[in-house]
Design an enzyme around this catalytic site. Structure first.
Site, short mmCIF file in Angstrom:
data_model
loop_
_atom_site.label_atom_id
_atom_site.label_comp_id
_atom_site.label_asym_id
_atom_site.label_seq_id
_atom_site.Cartn_x
_atom_site.Cartn_y
_atom_site.Cartn_z
N SER A 5 -7.85 -37.83 3.84
CA SER A 5 -7.98 -39.24 4.54
C SER A 5 -8.37 -40.29 3.85
O SER A 5 -8.94 -40.30 2.76
CB SER A 5 -9.47 -38.75 5.31
OG SER A 5 -9.29 -37.71 6.14
N ARG A 17 -19.95 -38.60 2.36
CA ARG A 17 -19.08 -38.75 1.29
C ARG A 17 -19.71 -39.33 0.02
O ARG A 17 -19.25 -40.37 -0.82
CB ARG A 17 -17.73 -39.57 1.78
CG ARG A 17 -17.01 -38.85 2.65
CD ARG A 17 -16.55 -37.41 2.23
NE ARG A 17 -15.91 -36.82 3.42
CZ ARG A 17 -16.48 -35.89 4.04
NH1 ARG A 17 -17.60 -35.31 3.90
NH2 ARG A 17 -16.00 -35.35 5.25
N GLU A 30 -11.78 -43.78 1.66
CA GLU A 30 -12.67 -42.82 1.31
C GLU A 30 -12.17 -42.48 -0.32
O GLU A 30 -12.87 -41.96 -1.08
CB GLU A 30 -12.47 -41.73 1.88
CG GLU A 30 -13.26 -40.12 1.83
CD GLU A 30 -13.12 -39.04 2.74
OE1 GLU A 30 -13.20 -39.60 3.85
OE2 GLU A 30 -12.82 -38.02 2.42
#
Ligand code: FAD
Length: 304
Positions: free
Chosen positions: A227, A177, A297
């Site tokens: 998420s 990420r 995230e």
């Protein structure tokens, strides 16, 4: 920032109907949360992006780049400065054999259908990620064992001085990420992708199976940003949160999803503050119980 001064400079070159003053960011985020952005630009061309960067540099204004807003939590006080949304106007796709060049604003769902119909395999993992290609490169988005790093070969980017550059896969530094795009504040204009020849029916079957997994396991009916936390090494965030008995816990209208504890959902009129407080609560309980640090995230932006 003198927003009208910035607006007036922008519309000297950019079409007026592409520049919005005091735009409600909740209209542009999958969380349906976020206060007013001073200015939102929907560029139609690369020149529009360059003009916006130039004006922001000249007027000392912040300039935030967004795609489909599916990984963003915009604070309630909104965004001071300019938001550039790279979306529909940048959605051209060219396919040559197993190579695809696509502009940053194309949605992953659209692109995955398009390549599936051409019998190209390898992009199925991305079919249910609700972002743009640019956002996916910036985040190195991934799902079900695949990630952008597996298929991207390079990208055309622009830096904050307006210079256009080609970056190869190594230079993109795609990690979990993360990417050089975020680190250096580059803007993705287009990306090159290499896929492999496959069987159309098999590709479509994989997409159908993955869609079914998502619709049964993820709270897709409620606004969220996917998420909430990154996967902590050696654990799954959702499992830790569920084991810590946080499933369904609420702060205001922000709730740890009852379907998937890894998601925080907006069950009504949640504010960014509700979500941020709930993130803090989840982090504290998981830290106290398991000594594991959860890192968001979701990108939290805007005026504190
Ligand atoms: C229901 C749901 C399910 C999800 N499932 C997944 C999943 O399975 N896997 C996954 O990885 N993510 C998932 N996400 C999160 C999100 O879809 C991804 O992170 C996606 O890649 C974000 O793309 P975006 O265009 O919406 O970017 P935005 O949310 O608009 O922006 C995210 C980041 O990318 C940057 N960015 C966006 N466009 C550009 C550009 N053109 N150039 C430079 N930087 C840019 C922004 O500055 C920001 O830092 C999910 C989200 C939701 C709501």
């Amino acid at each position: 920032m003198d927003k009208f001064g910035v607006y007036n400079r922008l519309v000297e070159t950019i079409a007026e109907d592409s520049v919005y003053v005091d735009e409600l960011m909740s209209k542009h985020t999958s969380f349906k949360i976020g206060g007013l952005a001073d200015i939102l630009v929907l560029p139609a061309t690369v020149a529009d992006i360059q003009t916006t960067l130039e004006v922001c540099n000249e007027k000392n204004s912040e300039c935030f780049i967004m795609g489909n807003g599916s990984n963003l939590l915009v604070r309630d006080k909104g965004i001071r400065g300019v938001v550039v949304k790279i979306a529909d106007n940048f959605s051209k796709v060219v396919v040559e054999n197993d190579r695809v060049t696509a502009q940053a604003g194309v949605l992953l769902s659209t692109l995955s259908k398009l390549v599936a119909n051409k019998g190209l395999a390898g992009f199925e993992f991305a079919s249910g990620i609700p972002g743009t290609l640019g956002g996916a490169v910036a985040m190195n988005a991934g799902a079900y064992g695949g990630e952008m790093r597996d298929v991207i070969t390079g990208a055309l980017v622009i830096d904050r001085s307006g210079k256009i550059m080609k970056l190869g896969i190594e230079e993109l530094e795609l990690g979990y990420r993360s990417s050089i795009i975020q680190k250096n504040d580059y803007i993705v204009l287009e990306a090159s992708i290499k896929l492999r020849e496959g069987n159309i029916n098999e590709i479509k079957k994989i997409i159908k199976d993955l869609t079914e997994r998502r619709t049964t396991k993820q709270p897709l009916q409620l606004p969220s940003a996917g998420s909430t936390f990154k996967r902590p090494p050696g654990y799954f965030a959702g499992k830790l949160i569920e084991d810590a008995c946080l499933k369904g816990v609420r702060v205001g209208d922000a709730q740890v999803s009852v379907l998937h504890s890894g998601f925080i959902v907006n069950v009504g009129n949640a504010t960014a503050e509700d979500v941020i407080d709930l993130i803090g609560l989840v982090q504290k309980v998981v830290r106290d119980k398991y000594e594991v640090e959860l890192h968001p995230e979701v990108r939290i932006i805007g005026e504190v």
